[in-house]
Design a protein around this motif. Structure first.
Motif, PDB file in Angstrom:
ATOM      1  N   GLU A   1      -4.768 -10.890   2.561  1.00 34.66           N
ATOM      2  CA  GLU A   1      -4.280  -9.584   3.004  1.00 34.66           C
ATOM      3  C   GLU A   1      -3.489  -8.954   1.860  1.00 34.66           C
ATOM      4  O   GLU A   1      -2.509  -9.525   1.380  1.00 34.66           O
ATOM      5  CB  GLU A   1      -3.396  -9.723   4.245  1.00 34.66           C
ATOM      6  N   LEU A   2      -3.927  -7.778   1.427  1.00 34.78           N
ATOM      7  CA  LEU A   2      -3.274  -7.055   0.346  1.00 34.78           C
ATOM      8  C   LEU A   2      -2.469  -5.902   0.931  1.00 34.78           C
ATOM      9  O   LEU A   2      -3.040  -4.944   1.469  1.00 34.78           O
ATOM     10  CB  LEU A   2      -4.309  -6.509  -0.632  1.00 34.78           C
ATOM     11  N   ALA A   3      -1.151  -5.998   0.823  1.00 35.23           N
ATOM     12  CA  ALA A   3      -0.282  -4.915   1.301  1.00 35.23           C
ATOM     13  C   ALA A   3      -0.229  -3.837   0.228  1.00 35.23           C
ATOM     14  O   ALA A   3       0.716  -3.740  -0.556  1.00 35.23           O
ATOM     15  CB  ALA A   3       1.110  -5.439   1.613  1.00 35.23           C
ATOM     16  N   LEU A   4      -1.252  -3.018   0.189  1.00 31.46           N
ATOM     17  CA  LEU A   4      -1.373  -1.980  -0.839  1.00 31.46           C
ATOM     18  C   LEU A   4      -0.308  -0.913  -0.667  1.00 31.46           C
ATOM     19  O   LEU A   4       0.203  -0.360  -1.644  1.00 31.46           O
ATOM     20  CB  LEU A   4      -2.759  -1.336  -0.750  1.00 31.46           C
ATOM     21  N   GLY A   5      -0.008  -0.599   0.585  1.00 31.23           N
ATOM     22  CA  GLY A   5       1.024   0.368   0.904  1.00 31.23           C
ATOM     23  C   GLY A   5       2.089  -0.287   1.750  1.00 31.23           C
ATOM     24  O   GLY A   5       1.877  -0.518   2.944  1.00 31.23           O
ATOM     25  N   ASN A   6       3.214  -0.638   1.143  1.00 34.90           N
ATOM     26  CA  ASN A   6       4.323  -1.257   1.868  1.00 34.90           C
ATOM     27  C   ASN A   6       5.583  -0.916   1.083  1.00 34.90           C
ATOM     28  O   ASN A   6       5.908  -1.591   0.111  1.00 34.90           O
ATOM     29  CB  ASN A   6       4.128  -2.767   1.996  1.00 34.90           C
ATOM     30  N   ASP A   7       6.252   0.155   1.464  1.00 34.31           N
ATOM     31  CA  ASP A   7       7.314   0.807   0.691  1.00 34.31           C
ATOM     32  C   ASP A   7       6.678   1.521  -0.500  1.00 34.31           C
ATOM     33  O   ASP A   7       6.538   2.728  -0.486  1.00 34.31           O
ATOM     34  CB  ASP A   7       8.404  -0.175   0.265  1.00 34.31           C
ATOM     35  N   GLY A   8       6.296   0.818  -1.554  1.00 34.92           N
ATOM     36  CA  GLY A   8       5.499   1.443  -2.598  1.00 34.92           C
ATOM     37  C   GLY A   8       4.043   1.522  -2.171  1.00 34.92           C
ATOM     38  O   GLY A   8       3.617   0.887  -1.195  1.00 34.92           O
ATOM     39  N   HIS A   9       3.256   2.322  -2.906  1.00 37.17           N
ATOM     40  CA  HIS A   9       1.811   2.418  -2.635  1.00 37.17           C
ATOM     41  C   HIS A   9       1.093   2.214  -3.959  1.00 37.17           C
ATOM     42  O   HIS A   9       1.236   3.020  -4.879  1.00 37.17           O
ATOM     43  CB  HIS A   9       1.436   3.768  -2.026  1.00 37.17           C
ATOM     44  N   ARG A  10       0.309   1.129  -4.059  1.00 37.39           N
ATOM     45  CA  ARG A  10      -0.156   0.655  -5.356  1.00 37.39           C
ATOM     46  C   ARG A  10      -1.643   0.815  -5.633  1.00 37.39           C
ATOM     47  O   ARG A  10      -2.175   0.177  -6.551  1.00 37.39           O
ATOM     48  CB  ARG A  10       0.212  -0.827  -5.503  1.00 37.39           C
ATOM     49  N   PHE A  11      -2.332   1.670  -4.893  1.00 34.79           N
ATOM     50  CA  PHE A  11      -3.763   1.836  -5.109  1.00 34.79           C
ATOM     51  C   PHE A  11      -4.137   3.284  -4.845  1.00 34.79           C
ATOM     52  O   PHE A  11      -3.829   3.826  -3.779  1.00 34.79           O
ATOM     53  CB  PHE A  11      -4.547   0.892  -4.189  1.00 34.79           C
ATOM     54  N   LEU A  12      -4.788   3.904  -5.827  1.00 35.42           N
ATOM     55  CA  LEU A  12      -5.243   5.283  -5.686  1.00 35.42           C
ATOM     56  C   LEU A  12      -6.743   5.364  -5.946  1.00 35.42           C
ATOM     57  O   LEU A  12      -7.257   4.791  -6.911  1.00 35.42           O
ATOM     58  CB  LEU A  12      -4.498   6.198  -6.660  1.00 35.42           C
ATOM     59  N   LEU A  13      -7.429   6.077  -5.068  1.00 35.70           N
ATOM     60  CA  LEU A  13      -8.860   6.314  -5.227  1.00 35.70           C
ATOM     61  C   LEU A  13      -9.105   7.348  -6.314  1.00 35.70           C
ATOM     62  O   LEU A  13      -8.201   8.100  -6.701  1.00 35.70           O
ATOM     63  CB  LEU A  13      -9.445   6.797  -3.898  1.00 35.70           C
TER      64      LEU A  13
ATOM     65  N   SER B   1      -6.628   7.742   6.105  1.00 36.34           N
ATOM     66  CA  SER B   1      -8.065   7.802   6.383  1.00 36.34           C
ATOM     67  C   SER B   1      -8.901   7.644   5.121  1.00 36.34           C
ATOM     68  O   SER B   1     -10.025   7.104   5.173  1.00 36.34           O
ATOM     69  CB  SER B   1      -8.414   9.123   7.068  1.00 36.34           C
ATOM     70  N   LYS B   2      -8.374   8.101   3.975  1.00 32.12           N
ATOM     71  CA  LYS B   2      -9.097   7.922   2.712  1.00 32.12           C
ATOM     72  C   LYS B   2      -9.343   6.427   2.447  1.00 32.12           C
ATOM     73  O   LYS B   2     -10.435   6.040   2.002  1.00 32.12           O
ATOM     74  CB  LYS B   2      -8.286   8.504   1.557  1.00 32.12           C
ATOM     75  N   PHE B   3      -8.351   5.617   2.744  1.00 28.54           N
ATOM     76  CA  PHE B   3      -8.450   4.190   2.464  1.00 28.54           C
ATOM     77  C   PHE B   3      -9.255   3.463   3.542  1.00 28.54           C
ATOM     78  O   PHE B   3      -9.954   2.496   3.245  1.00 28.54           O
ATOM     79  CB  PHE B   3      -7.050   3.605   2.282  1.00 28.54           C
ATOM     80  N   ILE B   4      -9.163   3.952   4.770  1.00 30.02           N
ATOM     81  CA  ILE B   4     -10.018   3.402   5.819  1.00 30.02           C
ATOM     82  C   ILE B   4     -11.486   3.586   5.443  1.00 30.02           C
ATOM     83  O   ILE B   4     -12.295   2.650   5.533  1.00 30.02           O
ATOM     84  CB  ILE B   4      -9.709   4.073   7.172  1.00 30.02           C
ATOM     85  N   ASP B   5     -11.835   4.771   4.982  1.00 34.21           N
ATOM     86  CA  ASP B   5     -13.227   5.048   4.612  1.00 34.21           C
ATOM     87  C   ASP B   5     -13.663   4.207   3.410  1.00 34.21           C
ATOM     88  O   ASP B   5     -14.792   3.689   3.378  1.00 34.21           O
ATOM     89  CB  ASP B   5     -13.396   6.531   4.285  1.00 34.21           C
ATOM     90  N   TYR B   6     -12.770   4.057   2.434  1.00 35.92           N
ATOM     91  CA  TYR B   6     -13.127   3.268   1.249  1.00 35.92           C
ATOM     92  C   TYR B   6     -13.382   1.813   1.627  1.00 35.92           C
ATOM     93  O   TYR B   6     -14.408   1.228   1.230  1.00 35.92           O
ATOM     94  CB  TYR B   6     -12.008   3.354   0.205  1.00 35.92           C
TER      95      TYR B   6
END
Length: 298
Positions: free
Chosen positions: A58-70, A176-181
Motif C-alpha cells: 500500500e503506497l500512501a501517495l497522498g497523506n499530508d504531503g502528496h507525492r505523485f503527479l500525473l 478522481s484523476k488518480f482513481i482513473d489512472y
C-alpha cells in the motif's frame, strides 16, 4: 542511508494476513506522503517484500504531503477549470510547505509506471492511498490557493471543509484523476483514508469527529466519503478506508456508510477518542483488514 533502514523509520505498518473475497492479502504500507522516497528505494522495498512472502504494497501517495503527479493534472468541475501546470505548481508548493524533500518532491507518471511494473514483475499488487478529507495538507493548499478561498475546515491545515461545495468538488475532481489512472493499471483496491478528521485543530477529547457530531455535521462527512467510494466502485475497484471515522463514538443516526467498504482497522481508539468496535462493524457486514497503528513509524 540504506532503504531497508528507511523502511523501518519512515514507513508505517504491516497490515498483516487477511483473506478478502478468497484472496490472501499480506500487505505492507509505506507512508510516502509524509516522506519522499526515490523510485530506487521503493523498488528495493518491493524486492524485500517479495523475498519475505508479502504480496501487497500500500503506497500512501497522498497523506499530508502528496507525492505523485500525473502528466495531465488539469481539473474541471462545474464551471471551474484549472490548467495542468497550475495544479502541479500548487501541489509542489504545498509539498514544500509541508515537508520539502529538496530537488524532487513528487514522482512523475513515468516513475509510477516504473514502480508498478517492478511490483507486477515481483507478484506484488499495489494499493494506492490518497487520503481525504483529512491528512491532505498539500491538496488543501492547492484547493485554497487555486480557488482563492479558504477551503479548510475551521482553519485546519490538513482537512477540507466537508460542508463547503467548492472544497468537496475540487478534491473529488483531484482524487478522481488518480482513481482513473490506477484503474487503467489494473489495481483492485483504492484507499481513500478518511481518518483523523481535523485532529490538528481538535487535539483533545473526542477530537475532530467528536466536533463534527457536536455541530451536527457528521452527515456531511459520511456523504462525502461515500461519494468518493462510489467513484472507486464505478472504476471497478474496492474502496478501503481507515476505521476511526466509521460510526464514531457509536453514532449511527447521522447516516449510513457504504456497505462495500473494506475497513482497514488500524486503531481501537484512545481516551475519549472512541471508535466503533471491530466486532460491531463485522456484525453490520463490513469486511475488515487487520491493520495495527502500534507498528507505525515516522
Amino acid at each position: 542511508m540504506n532503504s531497508r533502514i528507511l523502511l523501518l523509520f519512515f514507513s508505517i505498518f504491516t497490515i498483516g494476513n487477511n483473506v478478502v473475497n478468497g484472496e490472501l492479502i499480506k500487505a505492507f504500507h509505506i507512508d510516502c506522503g509524509r516522506k519522499y522516497f526515490t523510485v530506487a528505494q521503493v523498488k528495493e522495498m518491493i524486492d524485500y517484500l517479495a523475498a519475505n512472502d508479502y504480496n501487497t504494497l500500500e503506497l500512501a501517495l497522498g497523506n499530508d504531503g502528496h507525492r505523485f503527479l500525473l502528466d495531465d493534472m488539469s481539473l474541471k468541475f462545474g464551471d471551474k477549470s484549472f490548467e495542468s501546470d497550475a495544479v502541479k505548481a500548487a501541489i509542489n508548493k504545498g509539498n514544500t510547505f509541508y515537508y520539502d524533500a529538496g530537488e524532487f518532491n513528487e514522482w512523475t507518471e513515468s516513475e509510477m509506471n516504473e514502480i508498478l511494473a517492478h511490483a507486477q514483475n515481483n507478484n506484488i499488487q499495489v494499493v494506492p492511498l490518497v487520503n481525504t478529507p483529512g491528512h491532505m495538507d498539500s491538496i488543501l493548499y492547492a484547493c485554497s490557493n487555486l480557488n482563492d478561498i479558504d477551503c479548510s475546515y475551521t482553519k485546519s491545515s490538513r482537512t477540507i471543509d466537508v460542508t463547503k461545495d467548492i472544497a468537496k468538488d475540487f478534491t473529488a475532481a483531484f482524487v478522481s484523476k488518480f482513481i482513473d489512472y490506477f484503474k487503467s493499471k489494473g489495481c483492485k483496491y483504492f484507499n481513500l483514508g478518511g481518518d483523523e478528521f481535523a485532529n490538528d485543530i481538535y487535539t483533545t477529547g473526542s477530537m475532530g469527529f467528536g466536533h463534527l457530531i457536536k455541530e451536527g455535521q457528521y452527515g456531511y462527512f459520511i456523504s462525502y466519503v461515500n461519494g468518493i467510494a462510489s467513484k472507486i466502485k464505478e472504476a471497478g475497484m474496492i474502496p478501503i478506508a481507515f476505521n476511526d471515522g466509521f460510526y464514531f463514538n457509536g453514532n449511527t443516526t447521522a447516516g449510513e456508510f457504504d456497505k462495500d467498504y473494506l475497513i482497514s482497522y488500524w486503531s481501537p481508539g484512545w481516551g475519549d477518542y472512541k471508535v466503533f468496535p471491530a466486532t460491531n462493524l463485522a456484525e453490520m457486514g463490513y469486511k475488515l483488514l487487520n491493520a495495527n497503528g502500534n507498528w507505525y513509524y515516522v
